[in-house]
Write an enzyme that holds these catalytic residues in place. Structure first.
Site, PDB file in Angstrom:
ATOM      1  N   TRP A   1     -37.605 -70.706 -46.126  1.00 12.90           N
ATOM      2  CA  TRP A   1     -37.048 -69.995 -44.985  1.00 12.90           C
ATOM      3  C   TRP A   1     -37.721 -70.362 -43.713  1.00 12.90           C
ATOM      4  CZ3 TRP A   1     -38.251 -64.732 -42.532  1.00 12.90           C
ATOM      5  CH2 TRP A   1     -37.567 -64.399 -41.504  1.00 12.90           C
TER       6      TRP A   1
ATOM      7  N   ASP B   1     -41.403 -61.861 -50.955  1.00 12.66           N
ATOM      8  CA  ASP B   1     -40.563 -61.673 -49.943  1.00 12.66           C
ATOM      9  C   ASP B   1     -39.130 -61.614 -50.665  1.00 12.66           C
ATOM     10  OD1 ASP B   1     -38.785 -62.067 -47.896  1.00 12.66           O
ATOM     11  OD2 ASP B   1     -39.303 -63.633 -47.053  1.00 12.66           O
TER      12      ASP B   1
ATOM     13  N   LYS C   1     -29.526 -56.953 -45.829  1.00 12.50           N
ATOM     14  CA  LYS C   1     -28.441 -57.380 -46.457  1.00 12.50           C
ATOM     15  C   LYS C   1     -27.854 -56.488 -47.591  1.00 12.50           C
ATOM     16  CE  LYS C   1     -29.823 -61.418 -44.849  1.00 12.50           C
ATOM     17  NZ  LYS C   1     -30.801 -61.636 -43.769  1.00 12.50           N
TER      18      LYS C   1
END
Length: 399
Positions: free
Chosen positions: A132, A213, A248
């Site tokens: 990311w 993560d 999300k």
């Protein structure tokens, strides 16, 4: 004297700057596949019905706007631990988990980075290649050294498991290794359960410190299935950091809701870690915001709401899988010469397309289609309406 003369212009964020360019584009058929948000087939990021209900209950029962504790609501901590680890594993680790309610998963990662820099003997954090875009900045900002391990084969556009295993076996004991728990961002290439088990065994043998993560639980294979890697590491006895995000899977992007869990060896370690974690937070944002965490807590703490939320997550996951299949079929139907079947193997919202920066620029300039310069796309941004034009643009670009 001009006191800000020494301030230079910072480079634009590689992802968020594309959103600004997209907004400024006057083309009515423009398509944004850069920013990492889920949208439904009408192109809207929906508010989940369970979230609406939770907010109604919070408003009806609100009596104070006083501060939360530094690490947030204890009930929130317990419920998010259970979502992450499952009830049996959570209970077996009683007294060994410290949890902080954080401003998003990003906040959890940054708190972990600050904690590591201040309290651990290591100064090195390993990131997957690629990872990311914000990971490097998050961990380098406190002064940690960033290194990378092999993960993805850009030729086949698939996980390079052999190279990955060789790389993590060479990581020195005590270093911190950041792993994507599921729905790898940006590649969408995930480990299988058996591969996760092997990686957890290697971590135990090499004695490096895992940091998971965990931003997309439920968007890959399922809420419990996506937690396999996290739970495999939690069983090892290693110190473990887990940064959860609820942007999300609860659709709480603007509410910034996350959690940082730190698993230790015993109650004495937990007490010391908790004290330093509180100090880290106190000198950063002091206390977490309450509203988004209250939504998550309300849903997780009510069996009927939780069951409805599981269905909502499954519906979002199903849409992502369906979009992948439809995109591959559309590319094939318009005669794109390149094989994109690998997109159907990847998980989560993101995929590497294999497009170059020049090709990404051409999509933007010639077709008003916005993807990240490294070729990453958010497949959730594809809708029935924009799919035909998207496929034709790929055909024009690739032949």
């Amino acid at each position: 004297m001009a006191h800000f003369d020494s301030v230079s212009l910072a480079p634009a964020d590689p992802i968020l700057s594309l959103t600004e360019a997209f907004k400024a584009d006057s083309n009515p058929e423009k398509i944004n596949l850069s920013v990492g948000v889920f949208v439904d087939d009408s192109g809207i990021t929906p508010i989940l019905p369970t979230v609406i209900e939770a907010e109604r209950r919070l408003a009806a029962n609100a009596s104070s706007k006083s501060y939360l504790p530094i690490t947030g609501s204890p009930l929130y901590g317990s419920l998010t631990q259970e979502l992450c680890l499952g009830s049996d594993l959570k209970n077996s680790l009683d007294g060994q988990i410290t949890t902080a309610q954080t401003p998003g998963g990003t906040g959890g990662l940054r708190v972990a980075a600050d904690f590591i820099k201040k309290n651990l003997s290591t100064n090195t954090v390993w990131l997957s290649n690629p990872t990311w875009a914000n990971h490097k900045g998050i961990f380098s900002s406190p002064g940690l050294e960033i290194k990378s391990y092999a993960y993805f084969d850009k030729a086949s556009l698939r996980l390079d498991y052999a190279a990955f295993i060789e790389a993590i076996k060479a990581i020195p004991a005590g270093d911190v290794v950041v792993l994507h728990a599921c729905c790898h961002n940006p590649t969408g290439a995930d480990l299988s359960p058996a591969q996760w088990d092997e990686v957890a065994t290697i971590a135990t043998e090499k004695n490096w410190i895992p940091l998971l993560d965990f931003a997309y639980q439920g968007f890959g294979a399922g809420i419990d299935s996506d937690a396999h890697g996290v739970r495999a590491f939690a069983k090892t006895g290693l110190p473990l950091f887990i940064a959860q995000s609820f942007s999300k899977n609860f659709g709480l992007y603007q509410d910034r809701v996350g959690a940082l869990h730190i698993i230790t060896a015993n109650a004495d370690e937990t007490k010391r870690v908790a004290s330093q974690l509180k100090l880290t937070i106190r000198t950063n944002y002091s206390n977490p915001p309450a509203h988004g965490g209250g939504i998550v807590q309300t849903i997780l703490n009510d069996q009927e709401l939780y069951t409805r939320w599981e269905i909502e997550v499954a519906q979002m996951r199903s849409r992502i899988h369906e979009v992948r299949d439809n995109f591959v079929a559309a590319l094939s139907s318009v005669g794109v010469s390149r094989d994109f079947s690998f997109l159907k193997e990847q998980k989560g919202m993101f995929s590497f397309t294999g497009l170059s920066q020049e090709q990404a620029t051409a999509l933007r300039e010639d077709h008003s289609i916005y993807i990240v310069n490294d070729g990453r796309i958010n497949v959730a941004g594809i809708t029935a309406d924009n799919l035909p034009r998207l496929a034709q643009a790929f055909k024009a670009l690739l032949g």
